[in-house]
Enzyme design. Structure first.
Site, PDB file in Angstrom:
ATOM      1  N   LYS A 139       0.164  62.865-111.141  1.00 42.53           N
ATOM      2  CA  LYS A 139       1.419  63.197-111.813  1.00 42.53           C
ATOM      3  C   LYS A 139       2.346  61.984-111.985  1.00 42.53           C
ATOM      4  O   LYS A 139       2.985  61.844-113.020  1.00 42.53           O
ATOM      5  CB  LYS A 139       2.124  64.296-111.014  1.00 42.53           C
ATOM      6  CG  LYS A 139       3.048  65.164-111.805  1.00 42.53           C
ATOM      7  CD  LYS A 139       3.205  66.530-111.158  1.00 42.53           C
ATOM      8  CE  LYS A 139       3.397  66.444-109.653  1.00 42.53           C
ATOM      9  NZ  LYS A 139       4.818  66.438-109.255  1.00 42.53           N
ATOM     10  N   ARG A 172      11.253  73.895-107.160  1.00 40.11           N
ATOM     11  CA  ARG A 172      10.164  74.192-106.238  1.00 40.11           C
ATOM     12  C   ARG A 172      10.139  75.669-105.857  1.00 40.11           C
ATOM     13  O   ARG A 172       9.172  76.142-105.275  1.00 40.11           O
ATOM     14  CB  ARG A 172      10.339  73.401-104.934  1.00 40.11           C
ATOM     15  CG  ARG A 172       9.767  72.015-104.989  1.00 40.11           C
ATOM     16  CD  ARG A 172       9.641  71.429-103.590  1.00 40.11           C
ATOM     17  NE  ARG A 172       9.649  69.974-103.642  1.00 40.11           N
ATOM     18  CZ  ARG A 172       8.591  69.256-103.985  1.00 40.11           C
ATOM     19  NH1 ARG A 172       7.445  69.829-104.275  1.00 40.11           N
ATOM     20  NH2 ARG A 172       8.669  67.953-104.027  1.00 40.11           N
ATOM     21  N   ARG A 207     -10.559  58.209-101.063  1.00 40.90           N
ATOM     22  CA  ARG A 207      -9.628  57.084-100.962  1.00 40.90           C
ATOM     23  C   ARG A 207      -9.787  56.381 -99.619  1.00 40.90           C
ATOM     24  O   ARG A 207      -9.837  57.019 -98.570  1.00 40.90           O
ATOM     25  CB  ARG A 207      -8.201  57.609-101.142  1.00 40.90           C
ATOM     26  CG  ARG A 207      -7.193  56.507-101.345  1.00 40.90           C
ATOM     27  CD  ARG A 207      -5.969  57.010-102.048  1.00 40.90           C
ATOM     28  NE  ARG A 207      -5.200  57.896-101.174  1.00 40.90           N
ATOM     29  CZ  ARG A 207      -4.048  58.456-101.543  1.00 40.90           C
ATOM     30  NH1 ARG A 207      -3.564  58.256-102.751  1.00 40.90           N
ATOM     31  NH2 ARG A 207      -3.399  59.239-100.713  1.00 40.90           N
TER      32      ARG A 207
END
Ligand SMILES: [Zn+2]
Length: 211
Positions: A13, A88, A122
């Site tokens: 994002k 949210r 990662r």
């Protein structure tokens, strides 16, 4: 264009918002950067947020909404914005609808197994912080950073259990918002599985942006 960006951890994002604001020429407004700016400006709400954050608490709906309202009233946000990390909750979404009419809510959609593959692969250098990926960007020598020779390891955050937990929290929190905006015909789903340039193309197509 007034947009809200939704997307789970691993949807990219932040990168997508950076690309989108180059195209749309509107500010990227996240609650994180609003909090930092309000604290730096020492506005009454800024001082309140500083107290709340200093005490290790979460900033409540009312304060967050007040700051977003203040931010959206500024000149640069009049022709549009990308809101990220707000709303949210349903009360925040309802409050926002009173003071600003968003054009679309972009839901960058990516299934859990793709997030697990992206974030679970990662590997981070302990010394310089560079992020490798065990499939897409491996260090030349296993476990050793190409850039500084530091140790390359898996952060606790990037272990499968931790990723699943973060996804669970995100899905539980966002599901009601997705329903809220879908009912109002504002939700646009964008497939976030491909590489970032393709996702940007999908985004432009979904919103009928030609440039
Ligand atoms: Zn390094």
């Amino acid at each position: 264009m007034k947009l809200i960006f939704l997307g789970p951890p691993g949807a990219g994002k932040g990168t997508l918002a950076a690309k989108a604001l180059e195209i749309l020429k509107v500010p990227h407004i996240s609650t994180g950067n609003i909090f930092r700016a309000a604290i730096a400006a020492k506005s009454p709400l800024g001082l309140k947020v500083k107290d709340i954050l200093d005490s290790g608490k979460l900033v409540d709906d009312e304060t967050t909404t007040g700051l977003v309202k203040e931010r959206l009233s500024q000149d640069d946000a009049q022709k549009g914005y990308i809101l990220d990390g707000f709303p949210r909750t349903i009360p925040q979404a309802e409050a926002l609808a009173v003071f600003s009419a968003v054009d679309k809510v972009v839901n960058f959609d990516i299934p859990n197994d793709s997030v697990l593959e992206r974030l679970g692969g990662r590997r981070t250098c302990r010394k310089c912080g560079y992020n490798f990926h065990q499939v897409f960007d491996k260090p030349k020598q296993e476990g050793i950073c190409d850039h500084c020779g530091g140790e390359v390891y898996t952060r606790d955050d990037d272990k499968p259990d931790a990723i699943s937990k973060r996804l669970e929290v995100y899905r539980a929190q966002t599901a009601p918002l997705i329903g809220f905006y879908r009912e109002r015909n504002l939700l646009v789903d964008v497939d976030a599985r491909p590489a970032v340039d393709q996702v940007v193309e999908n985004f432009k197509k979904s919103l009928h942006i030609s440039s």
